[in-house]
Design a protein around this motif. Sequence first.
Motif, PDB file in Angstrom:
ATOM      1  N   LYS A   1       0.521  -0.891  -0.514  1.00 63.06           N
ATOM      2  CA  LYS A   1       0.585  -0.306   0.102  1.00 63.06           C
ATOM      3  C   LYS A   1       0.875   1.458   0.070  1.00 63.06           C
ATOM      4  O   LYS A   1       0.220   2.694   0.126  1.00 63.06           O
ATOM      5  N   GLU A   2       2.380   1.644   0.333  1.00 62.25           N
ATOM      6  CA  GLU A   2       2.854   2.189  -0.411  1.00 62.25           C
ATOM      7  C   GLU A   2       2.501   3.394  -1.401  1.00 62.25           C
ATOM      8  O   GLU A   2       2.418   4.520  -0.481  1.00 62.25           O
ATOM      9  N   ARG A   3       2.824   2.896  -3.008  1.00 63.00           N
ATOM     10  CA  ARG A   3       1.910   4.026  -3.407  1.00 63.00           C
ATOM     11  C   ARG A   3       1.137   4.213  -2.990  1.00 63.00           C
ATOM     12  O   ARG A   3       1.204   5.865  -2.987  1.00 63.00           O
ATOM     13  N   ASP A   4       0.229   4.091  -2.672  1.00 63.18           N
ATOM     14  CA  ASP A   4      -1.496   4.230  -2.337  1.00 63.18           C
ATOM     15  C   ASP A   4      -0.893   5.864  -1.379  1.00 63.18           C
ATOM     16  O   ASP A   4      -2.317   6.281  -2.233  1.00 63.18           O
TER      17      ASP A   4
ATOM     18  N   TYR B   1       1.246   7.257  -0.443  1.00 62.40           N
ATOM     19  CA  TYR B   1       2.044   8.014  -0.215  1.00 62.40           C
ATOM     20  C   TYR B   1       1.504   9.093  -2.169  1.00 62.40           C
ATOM     21  O   TYR B   1       1.105  10.591  -1.404  1.00 62.40           O
ATOM     22  N   ASN B   2       0.278   8.568  -2.204  1.00 60.25           N
ATOM     23  CA  ASN B   2       0.087   9.091  -3.760  1.00 60.25           C
ATOM     24  C   ASN B   2      -1.037  10.398  -3.215  1.00 60.25           C
ATOM     25  O   ASN B   2      -1.454  11.199  -3.129  1.00 60.25           O
ATOM     26  N   ALA B   3      -2.145   9.819  -1.357  1.00 63.87           N
ATOM     27  CA  ALA B   3      -2.511  10.423  -1.076  1.00 63.87           C
ATOM     28  C   ALA B   3      -2.116  11.222  -0.424  1.00 63.87           C
ATOM     29  O   ALA B   3      -2.938  12.607  -0.015  1.00 63.87           O
TER      30      ALA B   3
ATOM     31  N   LYS C   1       0.107  13.151   0.826  1.00 67.76           N
ATOM     32  CA  LYS C   1       1.132  14.262  -0.704  1.00 67.76           C
ATOM     33  C   LYS C   1      -0.328  15.117  -0.739  1.00 67.76           C
ATOM     34  O   LYS C   1      -0.169  16.300  -0.798  1.00 67.76           O
ATOM     35  N   ASN C   2      -0.950  15.126  -1.017  1.00 70.75           N
ATOM     36  CA  ASN C   2      -2.178  16.283  -1.496  1.00 70.75           C
ATOM     37  C   ASN C   2      -3.425  16.132  -0.645  1.00 70.75           C
ATOM     38  O   ASN C   2      -4.238  17.409  -0.289  1.00 70.75           O
TER      39      ASN C   2
ATOM     40  N   HIS D   1       9.668   8.188   2.132  1.00 68.96           N
ATOM     41  CA  HIS D   1       9.457   6.848   2.570  1.00 68.96           C
ATOM     42  C   HIS D   1      11.144   6.938   3.084  1.00 68.96           C
ATOM     43  O   HIS D   1      12.117   7.306   2.538  1.00 68.96           O
TER      44      HIS D   1
END
Length: 77
Positions: free
Chosen positions: A14-17, A19-21, A23-24, A33
């Motif tokens: 779930k790391e990429r999900d 991060y993308n959530a 940061k916004n 990370h």
Amino acid sequence: MVIAVTMVNVQPGKERDFYNAVKNLENVRDVIHVFGEFDFVVIVEAKDLAELNQTVDKIRGLDGVTKTQTVIGAELE
């Protein structure tokens, strides 16, 4: 102004999900990370403790988050 560091663990994969959530999100100034006890370090800057708490609650509510720990910075005078 309140500056805090929130360390976050997320479920494997779930790391990429995350991060993308995160940061916004409003008040999030940086996301790093890392490797070690935690998966991410999130720098949060808010106008007061209430706003900081709201932001940390949003971070905790993101998909995959399993653990957080927040430390709040203070100015030395």
